[in-house]
Design an enzyme around this catalytic site. Structure first.
Site, PDB file in Angstrom:
ATOM      1  N   HIS A  55       0.910  -1.201  -0.030  1.00 38.41           N
ATOM      2  CA  HIS A  55      -0.110  -0.295   0.064  1.00 38.41           C
ATOM      3  C   HIS A  55       0.721   1.064  -0.105  1.00 38.41           C
ATOM      4  O   HIS A  55       1.994   1.060   0.226  1.00 38.41           O
ATOM      5  CB  HIS A  55      -0.987  -0.058   1.246  1.00 38.41           C
ATOM      6  N   HIS A  68       5.559   6.647  -1.950  1.00 38.98           N
ATOM      7  CA  HIS A  68       6.251   5.451  -2.355  1.00 38.98           C
ATOM      8  C   HIS A  68       5.259   4.159  -1.846  1.00 38.98           C
ATOM      9  O   HIS A  68       4.618   4.535  -0.733  1.00 38.98           O
ATOM     10  CB  HIS A  68       7.510   5.319  -1.738  1.00 38.98           C
TER      11      HIS A  68
END
Length: 176
Positions: A41, A119
């Site tokens: 995630h 990220h």
């Protein structure tokens, strides 16, 4: 509870990240732990340990945020120091704007994250066997720039177990 806000990734994106992880495993250039495919995630905000009352307050604040859905795609591989291997998510700046709005709305209760970098963590590195070969390998890995839409983000809690973290969704916030 340990809590955070996350953008979930579609299965196709998780599959590409898993493919990249397999290439990195084959290269045998570092020792560490890869993130489980179901746990991949993008973290919008990490709260750390909070109590139930704070979770309710976070929900009350975030449910009032209005933000449009947006598109993004998988970007390049990179790493933070010798500790975290990641892949960035390329977009039109929407992820950072959403993060900043969340930070602003929760600023009275939680510290602002001034070092935010959108990220997805792929692996936590314990030891790099050969840093030059590692950098070279990372630079050569081809990432398929899979495009996807973001129409929600989630408030999750993380339970640490001996097998690794287990994430549970507490709330979902729709964008659009």
């Amino acid at each position: 509870m340990r809590a955070f806000l996350a953008i979930e990734l579609p299965d196709e994106v998780k599959g590409e990240i898993f493919r990249i992880g397999n290439k990195l495993r084959e290269g045998n250039l570092f020792q560490g732990k890869f993130v489980e495919i179901d746990n991949l995630h993008l973290t919008l905000k990490f709260f750390g340990e909070i109590i139930e009352k704070e979770a309710g307050m976070i929900y009350d604040v975030l449910q009032r945020i209005e933000f449009p859905a947006f598109n993004c795609k998988l970007g390049k591989l990179g790493f933070f120091g010798d500790r975290v291997l990641w892949i960035n998510i390329e977009d039109d700046g929407s992820i950072k704007r959403l993060h900043d709005i969340i930070d602003e709305k929760l600023g009275d209760f939680f510290s602002v994250d001034e070092r935010f970098h959108n990220h997805v963590t792929i692996a936590r590195i314990k030891k790099i066997n050969n840093k030059e070969k590692f950098k070279e390998f990372i630079g050569k890995v081809k990432v398929n720039p899979i495009k996807f839409s973001v129409s929600e983000f989630k408030f999750k809690k993380s339970e640490l177990t001996s097998q690794g973290p287990v994430y549970k969704e507490l709330y979902k916030f729709e964008l659009g």
